[in-house]
Design a protein around this motif. Structure first.
Motif, mmCIF file in Angstrom:
data_model
loop_
_atom_site.group_PDB
_atom_site.id
_atom_site.type_symbol
_atom_site.label_atom_id
_atom_site.label_comp_id
_atom_site.label_asym_id
_atom_site.label_seq_id
_atom_site.Cartn_x
_atom_site.Cartn_y
_atom_site.Cartn_z
ATOM 1 N N LYS A 125 56.676 -8.347 -6.008
ATOM 2 C CA LYS A 125 55.990 -8.770 -7.249
ATOM 3 C C LYS A 125 55.081 -9.981 -6.974
ATOM 4 C CE LYS A 125 57.454 -9.396 -11.903
ATOM 5 N NZ LYS A 125 58.472 -9.979 -12.705
ATOM 6 N N GLU A 126 55.585 -10.902 -6.135
ATOM 7 C CA GLU A 126 54.786 -12.095 -5.818
ATOM 8 C C GLU A 126 53.528 -11.719 -5.019
ATOM 9 O OE1 GLU A 126 58.503 -15.302 -5.848
ATOM 10 O OE2 GLU A 126 57.907 -14.360 -3.954
ATOM 11 N N LEU A 127 53.711 -10.769 -4.082
ATOM 12 C CA LEU A 127 52.539 -10.316 -3.307
ATOM 13 C C LEU A 127 51.498 -9.651 -4.205
ATOM 14 C CD1 LEU A 127 53.895 -8.925 0.079
ATOM 15 C CD2 LEU A 127 52.313 -10.824 -0.262
ATOM 16 N N ASP A 128 51.993 -8.891 -5.183
ATOM 17 C CA ASP A 128 51.061 -8.255 -6.127
ATOM 18 C C ASP A 128 50.311 -9.328 -6.922
ATOM 19 O OD1 ASP A 128 51.796 -5.778 -5.265
ATOM 20 O OD2 ASP A 128 53.132 -5.339 -6.959
ATOM 21 N N ALA A 129 51.029 -10.382 -7.299
ATOM 22 C CA ALA A 129 50.389 -11.462 -8.076
ATOM 23 C C ALA A 129 49.328 -12.171 -7.224
ATOM 24 C CB ALA A 129 51.441 -12.451 -8.558
#
Ligand SMILES: Nc1ncnc2c1ncn2[C@@H]1O[C@H](COP(=O)(O)OP(=O)(O)O)[C@@H](O)[C@H]1O
Ligand SMILES: O=P(O)(O)OC[C@H]1O[C@](O)(COP(=O)(O)O)[C@@H](O)[C@@H]1O
Length: 312
Positions: A113-117
């Motif tokens: 999720k953090e990488l997507d953000a």
């Protein structure tokens, strides 16, 4: 506008000591903290020379907040992506004779999720940008082809991508056709799997990276300057510094100067070398301002002596 991406930024702690003896307690003479990470430094150098830039960084915990505060305090436009893991600290210990010992933390893993953000942040900032500059080590567990995916994505969006990476992330990115890669001597040698002991070795290795997909190769060679291989051919340059103070961030300053000057041919190489040399004359990872930059010390050679051995 140049957008930088630092997935694994740091607080750079520079500690001056009289002498470092392993296994003993050493009292520091002084210490300072700078915002760090390769993309962060590229943005710092650009801003110090009034080139528009925004730094996309991950930021975790109190150290992440401090990183963002320091950057904003310097007037840098920051797009911080909050992450659960703590932002790392990298330590540089400097002795009076110029001997430098560096310890870089690995950083903490990033969730999917953090990488997507992070991807969303880069996408938002890259609208209308001239370059996306992805730099530095990857936090543990981040896929080694993440820079390659970035190159592939922006190739179709018409934004140029520059990559300064080490380990397997560099060859992966090269295969994805970045406009520019900026390996140092060790990274160049690792990417081609053979030593780089002379200017000719560096040119051959750069040529191989171009054949594998990189548009331009800007290979930095420490005190030996840099080799540029682009569609115009080979250019080699040097900018000697009699008494280097700190080489931390010199490669980032070189890259920033090169991009700020248009990223093509001898004039851009000369500007990059002038910024790199200026960074080396400054303490810690201070990035050069216009008054620090001396262009008269740069020597450019379009017919380099390929047999010249590099300093060990
Ligand atoms: N000892 C030095 N004397 C003069 N210039 C240097 C020195 N070390 C680095 N530089 C300058 O900084 C640039 C980047 O240094 P290098 O060590 O190759 O990269 P990195 O910091 O990425 O490892 C060099 O191309 C050169 O322009
Ligand atoms: O991501 P890495 O490879 O650990 O490097 C991070 C370090 O590199 C720096 O950007 C310095 O860059 P140089 O390697 O060009 O000296 C520091 O600010 C930072 O601590």
């Amino acid at each position: 506008m140049i957008v930088t991406l630092t997935l694994n930024p740091s607080l750079d702690r520079t500690i001056d000591v009289d002498r470092l003896v392993q296994g003993t307690m050493t009292r520091a003479r002084s210490a300072r903290i700078d915002p760090g990470g390769k993309g962060v430094n590229v943005s710092r150098a650009l801003l110090a020379n009034r080139a528009p830039t925004v730094a996309v960084v991950t930021s975790g915990g109190a150290d992440g907040e401090q990183l963002v505060r320091l950057l904003e305090g310097d007037g840098i436009a920051v797009h911080a992506v909050p992450v659960a893991g703590r932002t790392r600290s990298n330590v540089t210990i400097v002795e009076p004779d110029g001997v430098v010992t560096k310890v870089n933390e690995p950083g903490e893993p990033l969730s999917r999720k953090e990488l997507d953000a992070v991807a969303d942040a880069v996408l938002a900032e890259a609208e209308g940008a001239s370059w996306v500059v992805a730099c530095g080590s990857l936090p543990p567990g981040v896929p080694f082809d993440i820079y390659a995916r970035l190159c592939e994505f922006f190739a179709s969006a018409g934004v140029r991508v520059a990559v300064d990476a080490s380990g397997p992330a560099l060859p992966a990115a090269v295969g994805a056709g970045p406009h520019l890669v900026k390996p140092n001597r060790d990274e160049l040698a690792e990417a081609v799997g053979r030593p780089v002991a002379s200017v000719g070795d560096a040119v051959e290795a750069a040529r191989e990276l171009r054949e594998r997909g990189a548009g331009t190769v800007l290979a930095s060679l420490g005190a030996d300057g840099a080799v540029l291989l682009d569609e115009d051919g080979v250019t080699v340059g040097t900018a000697p510094v009699a008494e280097p103070r700190s080489t931390v961030g010199a490669g980032d300053a070189l890259l920033a100067g090169f991009l700020a000057a248009g990223a093509r041919g001898a004039p851009a190489l000369a500007e990059g070398l002038a910024w790199g040399a200026a960074a080396v004359r400054l303490p810690a990872s201070r990035m050069p301002r216009p008054d620090d930059i001396r262009r008269d010390i740069v020597r450019i050679d379009t017919r380099p002596d390929l047999g010249r051995s590099l300093i060990a």
